[in-house]
Design a protein around this motif. Structure first.
Motif, mmCIF file in Angstrom:
data_model
loop_
_atom_site.group_PDB
_atom_site.id
_atom_site.type_symbol
_atom_site.label_atom_id
_atom_site.label_comp_id
_atom_site.label_asym_id
_atom_site.label_seq_id
_atom_site.Cartn_x
_atom_site.Cartn_y
_atom_site.Cartn_z
ATOM 1 N N VAL A 7 -8.755 -14.269 -34.043
ATOM 2 C CA VAL A 7 -9.176 -14.628 -32.695
ATOM 3 C C VAL A 7 -8.549 -15.947 -32.251
ATOM 4 O O VAL A 7 -8.187 -16.125 -31.090
ATOM 5 C CB VAL A 7 -10.720 -14.730 -32.635
ATOM 6 N N LYS B 186 -19.350 -19.132 -41.731
ATOM 7 C CA LYS B 186 -19.723 -18.322 -40.566
ATOM 8 C C LYS B 186 -19.896 -19.218 -39.357
ATOM 9 O O LYS B 186 -20.448 -20.310 -39.446
ATOM 10 C CB LYS B 186 -21.021 -17.562 -40.858
ATOM 11 N N ASN C 57 -22.223 -17.455 -32.996
ATOM 12 C CA ASN C 57 -21.667 -17.024 -31.734
ATOM 13 C C ASN C 57 -22.618 -15.999 -31.116
ATOM 14 O O ASN C 57 -23.043 -15.054 -31.791
ATOM 15 C CB ASN C 57 -20.278 -16.401 -31.954
ATOM 16 N N GLN D 184 -20.889 -12.019 -30.816
ATOM 17 C CA GLN D 184 -20.718 -11.317 -32.090
ATOM 18 C C GLN D 184 -20.422 -12.351 -33.173
ATOM 19 O O GLN D 184 -19.947 -13.441 -32.876
ATOM 20 C CB GLN D 184 -19.558 -10.309 -32.001
ATOM 21 N N MET E 213 -18.626 -14.535 -35.875
ATOM 22 C CA MET E 213 -17.248 -14.978 -36.100
ATOM 23 C C MET E 213 -17.200 -15.711 -37.435
ATOM 24 O O MET E 213 -18.213 -16.252 -37.895
ATOM 25 C CB MET E 213 -16.778 -15.913 -34.979
ATOM 26 N N VAL F 148 -9.896 -18.358 -36.897
ATOM 27 C CA VAL F 148 -11.177 -17.696 -36.654
ATOM 28 C C VAL F 148 -10.911 -16.206 -36.569
ATOM 29 O O VAL F 148 -9.961 -15.769 -35.900
ATOM 30 C CB VAL F 148 -11.824 -18.205 -35.347
ATOM 31 N N VAL F 149 -11.736 -15.416 -37.265
ATOM 32 C CA VAL F 149 -11.592 -13.957 -37.239
ATOM 33 C C VAL F 149 -12.925 -13.332 -36.857
ATOM 34 O O VAL F 149 -13.991 -13.943 -37.027
ATOM 35 C CB VAL F 149 -11.128 -13.396 -38.607
ATOM 36 N N ASP F 150 -12.869 -12.096 -36.331
ATOM 37 C CA ASP F 150 -14.091 -11.370 -35.998
ATOM 38 C C ASP F 150 -14.467 -10.449 -37.151
ATOM 39 O O ASP F 150 -13.824 -10.451 -38.210
ATOM 40 C CB ASP F 150 -13.919 -10.605 -34.679
ATOM 41 N N THR F 151 -15.506 -9.663 -36.943
ATOM 42 C CA THR F 151 -15.996 -8.796 -38.022
ATOM 43 C C THR F 151 -15.013 -7.686 -38.356
ATOM 44 O O THR F 151 -15.098 -7.079 -39.422
ATOM 45 C CB THR F 151 -17.348 -8.182 -37.636
ATOM 46 N N ARG F 152 -14.072 -7.398 -37.453
ATOM 47 C CA ARG F 152 -13.042 -6.388 -37.743
ATOM 48 C C ARG F 152 -11.830 -7.000 -38.445
ATOM 49 O O ARG F 152 -10.823 -6.340 -38.626
ATOM 50 C CB ARG F 152 -12.592 -5.708 -36.445
ATOM 51 N N GLN F 153 -11.946 -8.284 -38.802
ATOM 52 C CA GLN F 153 -10.880 -9.023 -39.480
ATOM 53 C C GLN F 153 -9.649 -9.154 -38.590
ATOM 54 O O GLN F 153 -8.500 -9.122 -39.049
ATOM 55 C CB GLN F 153 -10.510 -8.364 -40.816
ATOM 56 N N ARG F 154 -9.893 -9.316 -37.307
ATOM 57 C CA ARG F 154 -8.822 -9.590 -36.350
ATOM 58 C C ARG F 154 -8.805 -11.089 -36.064
ATOM 59 O O ARG F 154 -9.855 -11.709 -35.894
ATOM 60 C CB ARG F 154 -9.050 -8.821 -35.042
#
Length: 485
Positions: free
Chosen positions: A154, A228, A231, A234, A236, A146-152
């Motif tokens: 999670v 998608k 969440n 934000q 995810m 799972v990644v966030d909108t900053r492509q980090r």
């Protein structure tokens, strides 16, 4: 929640019908009123029983202390400047298991400046859903992250951790690019930005090869599906990452095997035909030279045997070429009547009149390439006669529908197959009956042709009639992997 009511009775009426728990408290945390929804959450049968008790008593010690501090700050501020405050806590009801709730402190409307409302929103369903997701996520047999909108990154599951050779704690918080070869990273950023702008579940990199970067620095072929995740905080995004190294190796090995087989058969055909033609010419010339000579019967017989063996060797070369070509799928599809197909196969198989043939067709028309299916049926019917072991006999040809397959069965009452040879008879150059004609290519050719079209052929002996029973499972419905070829 904002309630624009001016007196205490109206506030009580409004909160009494609220779908979430609510209590009215003072600065000391003393409960002056509670609604039925809160009583249900706390396991009380009567909301009035909560009056004049402390709200802190229902919270864990640490959370109760935080609420005390918040009440001091809350009531110290002017009424119009009191901000709502929320916190997820675990509470223990009177007769229920601990449950997670979201506690929200909010101003009391109207003239209740000395009071505040404490709302209790049960998060039980949300917690259960999160636990179910976590269990499914962790136990997926495929890599997932799972990644966030900053492509980090999670969250990762153990399968992905194993695929890429990283401990999970080393991946969480890292940029997604950690798992990508350098040459893909810039283009990947653009693709992800476009996906975030218009998210939809899809396969990533359709039509092109994708690779991931293992911790060792080696690249691994992968397939990636994106979706998608809903969440509240934000957006995810979840990626399912499949390591397809084994499949790629198998595909490569199969392609190499087929290429080598075709190359071998064509070379063998060319290299073997020339000396055979030379031998045949020599035999012809010798016979012409001896045309006026009375040859002994055994010499004449040997000349005939030489000619026959040359013809058989040439036939074997032709069969090898057919076997190599049998691995190529015929794409010409047509609607076929199974009964007509069997009649056609029987006519070409030249079944003697001394054999009784029974036909039992129970299935609808199928859409398939006619030639390979008709050839397979003809070969198996011909084998039932050739290897029967008697001059007369009984053959039964049936068809039924089973799942996505049309199943053709060819039974005979012959001598059957020697136990232990059920798979061996499908090997190239293996002859089921040494005393019969043929070069042992027929059944191998039949299986290769059927397999190339997504079907399978099996045999059991003794069968329903006492001899051998062959079954062709021919796909009525093609899988997508065959449709996309």
């Amino acid at each position: 929640m904002t309630i624009a009511l001016q007196d205490q009775a109206d506030v009580h009426i409004a909160l009494g019908h609220a779908p979430i728990g609510a209590m009215i408290i003072d600065q000391a945390g003393v409960i002056s009123w509670a609604n039925p929804a809160l009583a249900a959450i706390l396991g009380e049968s009567d909301p009035a029983a909560l009056r004049l008790t402390l709200a802190f008593a229902w919270l864990p010690e640490d959370d109760a202390e935080i609420l005390r501090q918040m009440l001091e700050v809350f009531f110290a501020a002017p009424l119009e400047a009191r901000p709502p405050w929320s916190r997820a806590v675990a509470i223990q009801g009177l007769e229920s298991n601990p449950q997670t709730v979201e506690v929200t402190l909010a101003p009391c409307p109207g003239d209740f400046g000395a009071r505040a409302i404490l709302y209790f929103q049960s998060l039980t369903r949300q917690v259960i859903a999160e636990k179910r997701f976590s269990q499914i996520f962790e136990n997926l047999p495929l890599g997932a992250l799972v990644v966030d909108t900053r492509q980090r990154i999670v969250q990762v599951n153990s399968a992905l951790s194993a695929e890429f050779g990283y401990p999970r704690e080393e991946l969480v918080g890292q940029p997604l690019e950690t798992l990508l070869p350098a040459r893909y990273r810039e283009l990947h950023r653009e693709h992800v930005e476009g996906y975030v702008a218009a998210p939809a579940s899809r396969m990533m990199g359709s039509g092109r090869d994708l690779t991931g970067l293992h911790r060792s620095g080696q690249e691994i072929p992968v397939e990636i599906a994106l979706t998608k995740l809903e969440n509240g905080a934000q957006p995810m995004f979840m990626a399912i990452v499949s390591d397809i190294s084994s499949r790629k190796r198998a595909e490569t090995a199969l392609q190499q095997t087929n290429s080598q087989l075709e190359e071998f058969t064509y070379v063998a055909s060319h290299d073997l035909r020339s000396p055979l033609r030379g031998i045949a010419d020599l035999v012809t010339w010798i016979r012409e030279d001896l045309s006026g000579v009375a040859l002994p019967e055994d010499v004449q017989h040997n000349f005939d045997r030489i000619s026959l063996r040359i013809a058989r060797a040439e036939q074997m070369i032709d069969d090898l070429l057919d076997y190599a070509r049998a691995g190529v799928r015929d794409r010409h599809m047509e609607t076929i009547s199974p009964a007509e197909l069997v009649d056609e196969a029987l006519g070409l198989a030249l079944v003697p009149d001394s054999f009784m043939v029974e036909i039992d067709m129970n299935g609808s028309d199928i859409t398939a390439p006619r030639a390979p299916l008709a050839t397979s049926l003809r070969n198996l019917i011909g084998n039932a006669v050739k290897h029967h072991g008697g001059r007369s006999g009984r053959i039964r040809i049936a068809m039924r529908e089973e799942g996505r397959f049309s199943v053709f069965t060819i039974d005979d009452d012959g001598k059957g197959i020697t136990p232990g040879n059920e798979e061996r008879i499908f090997k190239l150059f293996h002859r089921a009956s040494p005393g019969t004609s043929g070069d042992g290519v027929g059944l191998a050719f039949t299986r290769r042709m059927i397999n190339a079209h997504g079907g399978m052929v099996t045999v059991c002996s003794p069968g329903a009639l006492g001899g051998a029973t062959f079954e062709i499972h021919w796909p009525r419905i093609l899988l997508k992997e065959y449709e996309d070829e």
